[in-house]
Design a protein around this motif. Sequence first.
Motif, short mmCIF file in Angstrom:
data_model
loop_
_atom_site.label_atom_id
_atom_site.label_comp_id
_atom_site.label_asym_id
_atom_site.label_seq_id
_atom_site.Cartn_x
_atom_site.Cartn_y
_atom_site.Cartn_z
N VAL A 87 -3.59 -0.60 -4.05
CA VAL A 87 -3.21 -1.96 -3.65
C VAL A 87 -4.33 -2.95 -4.01
CG1 VAL A 87 -1.76 -1.12 -1.76
CG2 VAL A 87 -4.14 -1.80 -1.31
N ARG A 88 -3.95 -4.20 -4.08
CA ARG A 88 -4.87 -5.26 -4.42
C ARG A 88 -5.64 -5.74 -3.18
NH1 ARG A 88 -1.45 -7.60 -7.14
NH2 ARG A 88 -0.49 -8.85 -5.50
N ASP A 89 -6.91 -6.10 -3.38
CA ASP A 89 -7.76 -6.67 -2.33
C ASP A 89 -7.95 -5.72 -1.15
OD1 ASP A 89 -7.93 -8.90 -3.86
OD2 ASP A 89 -6.97 -10.27 -2.47
N PHE A 90 -7.92 -4.41 -1.41
CA PHE A 90 -8.12 -3.48 -0.30
C PHE A 90 -9.53 -3.63 0.25
CE2 PHE A 90 -8.26 0.89 1.61
CZ PHE A 90 -7.23 0.66 2.52
N LEU A 91 -9.68 -3.39 1.55
CA LEU A 91 -10.95 -3.66 2.21
C LEU A 91 -12.02 -2.64 1.88
CD1 LEU A 91 -8.85 -5.40 3.79
CD2 LEU A 91 -10.17 -4.93 5.85
N TYR A 92 -11.62 -1.44 1.48
CA TYR A 92 -12.56 -0.36 1.19
C TYR A 92 -12.15 0.31 -0.13
CZ TYR A 92 -13.16 -1.16 6.18
OH TYR A 92 -13.35 -1.75 7.40
N ALA A 93 -12.83 1.41 -0.46
CA ALA A 93 -12.43 2.17 -1.65
C ALA A 93 -11.09 2.85 -1.39
CB ALA A 93 -13.50 3.18 -2.01
N GLY A 94 -10.93 3.42 -0.20
CA GLY A 94 -9.68 4.10 0.13
C GLY A 94 -9.59 4.36 1.61
N MET A 95 -8.39 4.71 2.08
CA MET A 95 -8.17 5.01 3.49
C MET A 95 -7.16 6.15 3.61
SD MET A 95 -8.77 4.60 6.64
CE MET A 95 -7.96 5.34 8.05
N GLU A 96 -7.54 7.14 4.40
CA GLU A 96 -6.83 8.43 4.46
C GLU A 96 -5.70 8.46 5.48
OE1 GLU A 96 -10.13 8.49 7.56
OE2 GLU A 96 -9.86 7.70 5.54
N ASN A 97 -4.85 7.45 5.54
CA ASN A 97 -3.72 7.48 6.47
C ASN A 97 -2.97 8.81 6.32
OD1 ASN A 97 -4.14 4.51 6.98
ND2 ASN A 97 -3.53 4.47 4.84
N THR A 98 -2.48 9.33 7.41
CA THR A 98 -1.85 10.65 7.38
C THR A 98 -0.70 10.69 6.37
OG1 THR A 98 -2.39 10.87 9.72
CG2 THR A 98 -0.85 12.46 8.79
N THR A 99 -0.83 11.58 5.42
CA THR A 99 0.10 11.80 4.29
C THR A 99 0.16 10.63 3.32
OG1 THR A 99 2.20 10.90 5.18
CG2 THR A 99 1.59 13.15 5.86
N CYS A 100 -0.59 9.54 3.55
CA CYS A 100 -0.38 8.31 2.78
C CYS A 100 -1.71 7.59 2.53
CB CYS A 100 0.59 7.40 3.52
SG CYS A 100 1.02 5.89 2.63
N THR A 101 -2.45 8.02 1.53
CA THR A 101 -3.71 7.35 1.20
C THR A 101 -3.43 6.05 0.47
OG1 THR A 101 -5.15 9.30 1.14
CG2 THR A 101 -5.70 7.50 -0.35
N ILE A 102 -4.05 4.98 0.97
CA ILE A 102 -4.03 3.68 0.30
C ILE A 102 -5.42 3.47 -0.29
CG2 ILE A 102 -3.75 1.20 0.62
CD1 ILE A 102 -1.87 1.76 2.93
N PHE A 103 -5.48 3.05 -1.56
CA PHE A 103 -6.78 2.89 -2.19
C PHE A 103 -6.84 1.59 -2.99
CE2 PHE A 103 -4.21 5.22 -5.28
CZ PHE A 103 -4.54 4.65 -6.49
N SER A 104 -8.05 1.17 -3.33
CA SER A 104 -8.26 -0.07 -4.06
C SER A 104 -7.76 0.05 -5.49
CB SER A 104 -9.75 -0.43 -4.07
OG SER A 104 -10.02 -1.47 -4.99
N ASP A 105 -7.14 -1.01 -5.98
CA ASP A 105 -6.61 -0.97 -7.35
C ASP A 105 -7.70 -0.94 -8.41
OD1 ASP A 105 -7.55 -3.58 -7.33
OD2 ASP A 105 -5.63 -4.52 -7.80
N GLU A 106 -8.97 -1.08 -8.03
CA GLU A 106 -10.04 -0.96 -9.02
C GLU A 106 -10.10 0.45 -9.60
OE1 GLU A 106 -14.24 -0.76 -7.23
OE2 GLU A 106 -13.01 -1.51 -5.56
N PHE A 107 -9.44 1.41 -8.94
CA PHE A 107 -9.40 2.77 -9.45
C PHE A 107 -8.13 3.06 -10.26
CE2 PHE A 107 -12.07 2.88 -5.62
CZ PHE A 107 -13.27 3.31 -6.20
N ILE A 108 -7.33 2.03 -10.47
CA ILE A 108 -6.21 2.16 -11.39
C ILE A 108 -6.77 1.90 -12.78
CG2 ILE A 108 -3.99 1.21 -12.11
CD1 ILE A 108 -3.46 0.47 -9.20
#
Length: 689
Positions: free
Chosen positions: A256-277
Amino acid sequence: MKAILVLLSLFITSILTAQHQPNLDVERIKAEVTINDTLRSISGEVSIYFHIKSAVDSVFFDAQNFKSINLNQFKFNYNSEKIIFYHHFKPNKSYKINLSYQAKPKQTLYFTGKLGDSEFPLQMWTQGQGKYTSHWLPSLDDMRDKIEFDLTYTLPSRYKLVSNGSLKRKTEHLNLSTWEFDMQQPMSSYLVAFAAGNYIEETQNSKSGIPIHNYLPIQDSTKFKSTYTYTQEVFNFLEQKIGVSYPWQNYKQIGVRDFLYAGMENTTCTIFSDEFITDSIAKNDSDFVNVEAHELAHQWFGNLVTETSAKHHWLHEGFATYFSYLAQEHLFGTEFFEHQLFTTAESLKLRSDQGKGQRLLNPNANSLTFYEKGAWALHALRNRVGDKVFFEAISQYLVNNAYKPVETDDFLAEVQSLTKVNLAQFKQDWLLQKSFPAKEAQLILKESPFIEQLFELKALRERPVSEKEKQLKEALLSKHIDFFGPEVALQLISDKNLIEPELLQLALQTNHLKTRQVLIKNLNKIPHQLQLSFEELLSDESYLTREHALLKLWLNFPKKRNIYLKQTKGQDGNIHLNIKLLHLMLSALTNPDEAYQPVKDLVSFTGSKMPYQIKRQAFVYLFQLNYFDEESLINLSEDLSHPVWRYRSFVKQLFTEILKDDAINNIVIELLNNDKIHNRSKLKDLLKK
């Protein structure tokens, strides 16, 4: 009497603010949530199923700054932080509360991009790390409370949505889609999450049969292979190495865009910064592997077993960091793993020598302590007890504490049960001592011949190149060029007396990307003899190298500036347009008579729909051009309240600097007087300073 009840209510509320509810067992939260992308708000119908262990007269649930709450079953009070339900709750009895709510969260639920925009379309995502899910969903902020969440979302059909658990069904009605998710196991509230936007999906399966769903924005649809190169292999490795089956139904990753961190390990659903796309070139600059392995490891360490409090935060971050290291060792070799440990040991020792060391069991420790010192503590423990005991204890710890809150002693007890090694000294050395145990770390590292050679190479730093030419050449030709090359490059450019460019040429000819990158990033004066060699970096397999090459060549060889600009015209660079933005600034400086268009283009990249990384760099270049008009100042003022604190801090510092210019100061005052500018009170405070 009414006044007494109000006072009593306020008294109870103040007590509840920090109180755990040991008599309350919330078993399930079922919610039907509606997301309004136009108003950027959320509403929901929630059913909370809970069991009372012993009689109480009230229970509470966290709900931050909701606009409205409605229910008919129990008397309740809402103080903008908690919903307190009053009832004679009987022991050993189960209850259900139904409520509806509306909220427009100022944090935790974020809307980034612009509705209807094709280049930067609207995305919606949550970040509940710690205790923030209650800003968009009634829940319990205490990490010790494990709850089964079953969530259903309704939103416009143009979006794809992902959340925790398995997608049971998706239904369409008019222009709306409803996504129904099911979780089978309990988790802490802070791990509840969703993300929605214009995404496409690719699915693969782990060796054990777990579905792995990877998502990318539609405009990045060609980047699956380069972004998720090692996903399946990392998953299979971690499941095997940890020795405990992946504990959830499936796994999802979404950038996702403008994420606050590099990534977040929500259960079964990691959201990460689009800089790693990344595409095939950008992956050489910003590889997703470390973040991917780290967040996946959290599905066991943090999600399956969860700390009781921040004092034990290393049980999340230290473990995830170490198993990420192990995954990268599996992918890239033992030297890669040892080099990571070496590098972090250097950082930890430096902090420790400066008197800034911290205990691992300090709830207020910094990230370096929780992550890197935590990983080193595990590596030292492994070295003391041996691989068999270490990994068996890890598995035993997870199995015996699955879906429960844990403390450090819970882990140490599992290790102690398998070994005669006294762990009291380990606990003192690594968990309770502020300083970093550098001597023990050095002894462990020096067991590796590769690290011994690296120590010897770094020991040459203080000597002039003329006295170490042979060793530097040998290092550049070594099989360990991946790790020796950048170190040699740093030593070469730090020698102010280096006149003969032979070694620089050799470093370039090694064809090692990171070595070239270190050279061009840090070398200010390019020797004329090497001009052609450095010009080849304009087409390097690294967008960062190309960016630095363009800038350094432009600075060193003024007569060829237009040639360099022509050669790099049309290149965007990485996902945040690093080459395009630099090209605009250099174009304005190279041809002042034609500067209007590139400067206006830079201003356009400061708009509200833009990712903050693009805006930040555009503002930097506008500052270097000494150009701020009304549009850019209005955009800058809007970002004084940006959710990403690092960027928000940058904006504040930039405003503080440019307001020293009387002309800009006057423009800002005029915008304030005409009510055209955002965050007026914050800006007025800056003007006073």
